[in-house]
Design a protein around this motif. Structure first.
Motif, mmCIF file in Angstrom:
data_model
loop_
_atom_site.group_PDB
_atom_site.id
_atom_site.type_symbol
_atom_site.label_atom_id
_atom_site.label_comp_id
_atom_site.label_asym_id
_atom_site.label_seq_id
_atom_site.Cartn_x
_atom_site.Cartn_y
_atom_site.Cartn_z
ATOM 1 N N SER A 27 116.022 51.274 168.771
ATOM 2 C CA SER A 27 117.298 51.977 168.818
ATOM 3 C C SER A 27 118.112 51.732 167.553
ATOM 4 C CB SER A 27 118.104 51.516 170.025
ATOM 5 O OG SER A 27 119.398 52.079 170.001
ATOM 6 N N SER A 29 121.289 52.982 167.531
ATOM 7 C CA SER A 29 122.656 53.307 167.943
ATOM 8 C C SER A 29 123.650 52.225 167.543
ATOM 9 C CB SER A 29 122.715 53.544 169.447
ATOM 10 O OG SER A 29 122.337 52.366 170.144
ATOM 11 N N THR A 30 123.185 50.973 167.412
ATOM 12 C CA THR A 30 124.100 49.888 167.053
ATOM 13 C C THR A 30 124.003 49.492 165.589
ATOM 14 O OG1 THR A 30 122.473 48.240 167.726
ATOM 15 C CG2 THR A 30 124.058 48.944 169.388
ATOM 16 N N TYR A 32 124.884 49.766 161.944
ATOM 17 C CA TYR A 32 126.094 50.338 161.377
ATOM 18 C C TYR A 32 125.805 51.453 160.367
ATOM 19 C CZ TYR A 32 130.723 50.794 159.399
ATOM 20 O OH TYR A 32 131.927 51.299 158.983
ATOM 21 N N THR A 33 124.921 51.212 159.412
ATOM 22 C CA THR A 33 124.698 52.188 158.356
ATOM 23 C C THR A 33 123.226 52.558 158.242
ATOM 24 O OG1 THR A 33 126.543 51.282 157.081
ATOM 25 C CG2 THR A 33 124.985 52.676 155.900
ATOM 26 N N THR A 52 127.429 56.205 158.885
ATOM 27 C CA THR A 52 127.701 55.075 159.763
ATOM 28 C C THR A 52 127.488 55.495 161.211
ATOM 29 O OG1 THR A 52 130.020 55.593 160.141
ATOM 30 C CG2 THR A 52 129.467 54.347 158.128
ATOM 31 N N ASN A 53 127.527 54.516 162.123
ATOM 32 C CA ASN A 53 127.360 54.890 163.529
ATOM 33 C C ASN A 53 128.606 55.548 164.072
ATOM 34 O OD1 ASN A 53 128.935 52.637 163.695
ATOM 35 N ND2 ASN A 53 127.523 51.445 164.926
ATOM 36 N N ARG A 71 122.358 61.755 161.997
ATOM 37 C CA ARG A 71 121.607 60.764 162.761
ATOM 38 C C ARG A 71 121.611 61.141 164.232
ATOM 39 N NH1 ARG A 71 124.411 55.091 161.724
ATOM 40 N NH2 ARG A 71 123.108 54.383 163.475
ATOM 41 N N ASN A 73 121.165 59.196 167.582
ATOM 42 C CA ASN A 73 121.112 57.863 168.166
ATOM 43 C C ASN A 73 120.546 57.855 169.583
ATOM 44 O OD1 ASN A 73 122.265 56.756 165.872
ATOM 45 N ND2 ASN A 73 124.342 56.851 166.682
ATOM 46 N N ASN A 77 116.090 58.378 167.986
ATOM 47 C CA ASN A 77 116.322 57.322 166.986
ATOM 48 C C ASN A 77 115.877 57.761 165.603
ATOM 49 O OD1 ASN A 77 117.445 55.338 168.735
ATOM 50 N ND2 ASN A 77 115.404 55.008 169.565
ATOM 51 N N ASP A 100 122.724 46.480 158.461
ATOM 52 C CA ASP A 100 123.750 45.914 159.328
ATOM 53 C C ASP A 100 123.679 44.405 159.145
ATOM 54 O OD1 ASP A 100 124.839 46.997 162.626
ATOM 55 O OD2 ASP A 100 125.654 45.443 161.320
#
Length: 116
Positions: A27, A29-30, A32-33, A52-53, A71, A73, A77, A100
């Motif tokens: 994943s 989704s968490t 950051y970039t 970024t997310n 992206r 998420n 993914n 991240d």
């Protein structure tokens, strides 16, 4: 570290378009970039696009308006790079990057060649 695999590269004529994809093994989704970089023969690696997310995007001035990063998420993914109005100077190996705290992963790259 998350593993990244780029796809969608190839040979395209000047003025054409390509969409690169970067599939992550886990994943994103968490993370950051997510970003795309490129490296032409004999040159250093340079930033192409970041997202970024929070879906804030960043592009070098020279590429704004031609390249678009996005992206997904969800289960896919995946990070995409839509490239339009391609020029011969866009020829390079394009790398996907995830960054991240404690994470700095790179894919193996996808060759993009713009030539008539």
């Amino acid at each position: 570290q998350v593993q990244l695999v780029e796809s969608g590269g190839g040979l395209v004529q000047p003025g054409g378009s390509l969409r690169l994809s970067c599939a992550a093994s886990a994943s994103i989704s968490t993370i950051y970039t997510m970003g795309w970089y490129r490296q032409a023969p004999g040159q250093g690696r340079e930033l192409v696009a970041q997202i970024t997310n929070g879906v804030v995007t960043n592009y070098p001035n020279a590429l704004k308006g031609r390249f678009t990063i996005s992206r997904d998420n969800t289960k896919r993914n995946t990070v995409y790079l839509q490239m339009n109005s391609l020029k011969p100077e866009d020829t390079a190996v394009y790398y996907c990057n995830a960054r991240d705290y404690g994470i700095n992963s790179w894919g193996r790259g996808a060759q993009v060649t713009v030539s008539s």
